[in-house]
Design a protein around this motif. Structure first.
Motif, PDB file in Angstrom:
ATOM      1  N   ARG A 166       0.924  -1.507   0.003  1.00  8.75           N
ATOM      2  CA  ARG A 166       0.003  -0.356  -0.075  1.00  8.75           C
ATOM      3  C   ARG A 166       0.870   1.282   0.305  1.00  8.75           C
ATOM      4  O   ARG A 166       0.387   2.218  -0.507  1.00  8.75           O
ATOM      5  CB  ARG A 166      -0.737  -0.153   1.158  1.00  8.75           C
ATOM      6  N   SER A 167       1.869   1.491   1.199  1.00  6.71           N
ATOM      7  CA  SER A 167       3.061   2.390   0.675  1.00  6.71           C
ATOM      8  C   SER A 167       3.731   2.656  -0.575  1.00  6.71           C
ATOM      9  O   SER A 167       3.702   3.459  -0.464  1.00  6.71           O
ATOM     10  CB  SER A 167       3.023   2.628   2.559  1.00  6.71           C
ATOM     11  N   ALA A 168       4.026   1.059  -0.967  1.00 10.29           N
ATOM     12  CA  ALA A 168       4.991   1.644  -1.834  1.00 10.29           C
ATOM     13  C   ALA A 168       3.728   2.541  -3.191  1.00 10.29           C
ATOM     14  O   ALA A 168       4.821   2.763  -4.158  1.00 10.29           O
ATOM     15  CB  ALA A 168       5.541   0.099  -2.055  1.00 10.29           C
TER      16      ALA A 168
ATOM     17  N   ALA B  64      10.204   2.785  -0.332  1.00 11.69           N
ATOM     18  CA  ALA B  64      11.062   3.422  -1.548  1.00 11.69           C
ATOM     19  C   ALA B  64      11.412   1.696  -2.733  1.00 11.69           C
ATOM     20  O   ALA B  64      11.292   2.277  -4.277  1.00 11.69           O
ATOM     21  CB  ALA B  64      12.023   4.051  -0.866  1.00 11.69           C
ATOM     22  N   VAL B  65      12.052   1.291  -2.001  1.00 13.60           N
ATOM     23  CA  VAL B  65      12.410   0.136  -3.220  1.00 13.60           C
ATOM     24  C   VAL B  65      11.048  -0.476  -3.669  1.00 13.60           C
ATOM     25  O   VAL B  65      11.665  -0.670  -4.983  1.00 13.60           O
ATOM     26  CB  VAL B  65      13.321  -1.312  -2.565  1.00 13.60           C
TER      27      VAL B  65
ATOM     28  N   MET C  89      14.463   8.229   2.046  1.00 13.36           N
ATOM     29  CA  MET C  89      13.794   8.083   0.653  1.00 13.36           C
ATOM     30  C   MET C  89      13.904   8.838  -0.734  1.00 13.36           C
ATOM     31  O   MET C  89      13.899   8.214  -2.370  1.00 13.36           O
ATOM     32  CB  MET C  89      12.151   7.701   0.634  1.00 13.36           C
ATOM     33  N   PHE C  90      13.888  10.372  -0.114  1.00 10.56           N
ATOM     34  CA  PHE C  90      14.759  10.789  -1.339  1.00 10.56           C
ATOM     35  C   PHE C  90      15.781  10.310  -2.046  1.00 10.56           C
ATOM     36  O   PHE C  90      16.152  10.190  -3.244  1.00 10.56           O
ATOM     37  CB  PHE C  90      15.274  12.447  -0.867  1.00 10.56           C
ATOM     38  N   ALA C  91      16.702   9.905  -0.908  1.00 16.62           N
ATOM     39  CA  ALA C  91      18.013   9.412  -1.292  1.00 16.62           C
ATOM     40  C   ALA C  91      17.889   8.908  -2.425  1.00 16.62           C
ATOM     41  O   ALA C  91      19.102   8.036  -3.227  1.00 16.62           O
ATOM     42  CB  ALA C  91      19.077   9.611   0.235  1.00 16.62           C
ATOM     43  N   LEU C  92      17.323   6.931  -2.040  1.00 17.12           N
ATOM     44  CA  LEU C  92      16.737   6.145  -2.932  1.00 17.12           C
ATOM     45  C   LEU C  92      16.637   6.326  -4.172  1.00 17.12           C
ATOM     46  O   LEU C  92      16.814   6.004  -5.226  1.00 17.12           O
ATOM     47  CB  LEU C  92      16.623   4.803  -1.996  1.00 17.12           C
TER      48      LEU C  92
END
Length: 537
Positions: free
Chosen positions: A87-89, A150-151, A331-334
């Motif tokens: 869901r979050s992804a 994030a992945v 999450m931004f860095a990823l």
């Protein structure tokens, strides 16, 4: 005597760049990928001219590297994390795709580009590559919900970006009507999805079981699989990289990230195919174009649209999905790094005439900026994110199969594979020997590996010699950081004074299995569900 020329000369230059380029740049703390791009420029027609514009050797091999790059992007993704945090992804995937997509498309229209070129620009800015993930995972945050989100979002963002690429490339330069092109693309995606997600995994699994005893067979089957998917995609006018990416997703569970097949895929990708593609991109790099005000202006717009869009998407995740600010920073860095899908879309946009050399060089500047900013942001924010408990590892992430003979029941390997599959885990066969037993030989280990391979296991066999079988189980589990041990028979009966670091599941044939050692009620229920065999706890 004559000047060096021909394929041997070009391949020599190529491998000198592949060896030396990253080493030189990494000493200056610049990502090695930049060294490959600069090396390609140096040997190309815009540099020393050692490889002429008319040469097809490296560009053709670079196309294979591009397909391989997208295949690896699909096969390396952790689909278990996507399932757990779906869901979050999905929510974050839509955010981190839509915001840069809108920003990039707006930039394209502002510059007066055609609709296909503007949409393609937006899609390539919206995609991302998980280059920083090893850094984050190495810092102990691999199972953090924000990192997992994030992945998992990568599957959605890259798929959407490739769909936009397929539509744009399919409609550009086509004499058919828009509806005809769309119908062909929809039919093509349906056929491609059926082949990749139904036919290909079953065919690969059959090949692995029938022929997988040879070390090279599994790798060659994987190569043939993504090439077949790429060819099928191109039959319907879809770019081959879409088929290669889908094939990677389809074979994801058959190539655990810590398995031997994944080792081979990573090795040949990192050593040959992917560097060749990056060097071939460097052949069109032209510093004279980069230094032009137009190119620098384009690069500035691309950086603002891409980095700004990724920052805004991470901030929205913080506000809407209730992640902390440090988690949003991670999450931004990823999601900020631009590499695989970005380079793929840019290269194809250049080949079909939507992008000129100034756009290609501006995108390469964007890639450089993103590869410098992302690791810095990752190191900055990951310091303040709490580390998840090490006991939170998925049940099937590392399964040890403990056997005392070289011809154990085949079902014990299939049982371990069923338990490991939902988590994308790896299964390690271990041959146990008491100190008083006769010494084993290499043929015994080879026979055990062949039996394991024929029953869906890709891990390398090992031998453990100890005072008792139970002690051997405990030491093998500790050495492999096991989350579960599946034992072929009642080996745990000698467990006096032995404490295992993981639950032990004894397989007793048709009578079911017996679960020993510490396991929570949830683990017992999950093992029972996956094993599909009676479990006594």
């Amino acid at each position: 005597m004559s000047a060096p020329h021909g394929p041997a000369w070009e391949f020599l230059l190529l491998f000198v760049v592949v060896i030396g380029g990253p080493l030189l740049l990494e000493r200056a703390r610049v990502p090695g990928i930049i060294g490959l791009l600069l090396g390609g420029y140096a040997i190309g027609p815009n540099g020393f001219g050692w490889i002429s514009q008319a040469s097809d050797t490296l560009p053709d091999l670079g196309q294979l590297g591009l397909l391989y790059l997208m295949f690896v992007a699909g096969v390396e993704l952790d689909l278990a994390l996507l399932r757990t945090y779906r869901r979050s992804a999905v929510s974050f995937g839509l955010l981190t795709f839509a915001v840069p997509m809108v920003a990039g498309t707006a930039v394209g229209f502002t510059l007066g580009w055609s609709a296909p070129a503007a949409f393609l620009l937006g899609s390539l800015l919206a995609s991302h590559t998980l280059i920083v993930y090893p850094l984050i995972r190495g810092g102990g945050l691999g199972t953090d919900p924000a990192v997992a989100t994030a992945v998992g979002a990568t599957v959605l963002t890259d798929t959407l970006a490739l769909i936009v690429l397929a539509v744009v490339s399919g409609t550009t330069g086509s004499h058919a009507s828009t509806w005809e092109v769309l119908v062909r693309l929809v039919a093509g995606f349906a056929v491609l999805a059926g082949f990749c997600f139904y036919t290909l995994p079953r065919a690969a699994r059959w090949c692995f079981r029938r022929l997988g005893g040879e070390r090279t067979v599994r790798y060659l089957v994987a190569i043939a699989g993504f090439l077949a998917a790429a060819v099928l995609a191109e039959v319907f006018g879809i770019e081959g990289i879409v088929g290669a990416f889908f094939a990677g997703l389809a074979l994801n569970r058959l190539a655990p990230n810590e398995g031997r097949l994944m080792d081979r895929i990573d090795f040949f990708g990192a050593a040959v195919f992917i560097p060749v593609f990056l060097v071939s991109v460097g052949l069109i790099l032209d510093p004279r174009v980069i230094a032009q005000p137009r190119t620098l202006g384009l690069a500035a717009l691309f950086v603002v649209a891409c980095m700004g869009g990724k920052v805004l998407a991470a901030w929205l995740a913080h506000a809407l999905l209730r992640f902390t600010r440090p988690q949003a920073g991670v999450m931004f860095a990823l999601t900020a790094p631009q590499a695989a899908a970005t380079l793929a879309s840019t290269t194809i946009g250049y080949q079909i005439g939507l992008f000129g050399t100034s756009v290609v060089n501006a995108v390469l500047v964007l890639i450089l900026v993103s590869l410098v900013v992302s690791p810095i942001a990752g190191r900055r924010f990951m310091r303040t994110v709490p580390r998840p408990s090490p006991t939170d590892r998925p049940l099937g992430s590392r399964v040890v199969v403990a056997v005392s003979t070289v011809d154990p029941p085949a079902e014990v390997f299939r049982l371990a594979a069923r338990i490991a599959a939902p988590d994308g885990g790896v299964v390690h066969p271990v041959l146990l020997r008491r100190e008083s037993d006769p010494a084993h030989d290499a043929a015994a280990v080879t026979a055990l590996e062949s039996l394991a391979n024929a029953n869906g296991v890709d891990g390398a066999a090992a031998v453990v010699v100890d005072r008792s079988l139970a002690a051997g189980i405990a030491h093998a589990a500790a050495a492999h950081l096991a989350t579960l041990v599946v034992a072929a028979g009642p080996m745990w009966s000698e467990r006096a004074g032995v404490a295992p670091p993981a639950p032990v599941l004894e397989y007793r044939g048709e009578d079911g299995a017996l679960l020993h050692a510490a396991a929570s009620p949830d683990q017992v229920a999950e093992i029972s569900r996956r094993a599909a065999t009676p479990i006594d706890a």
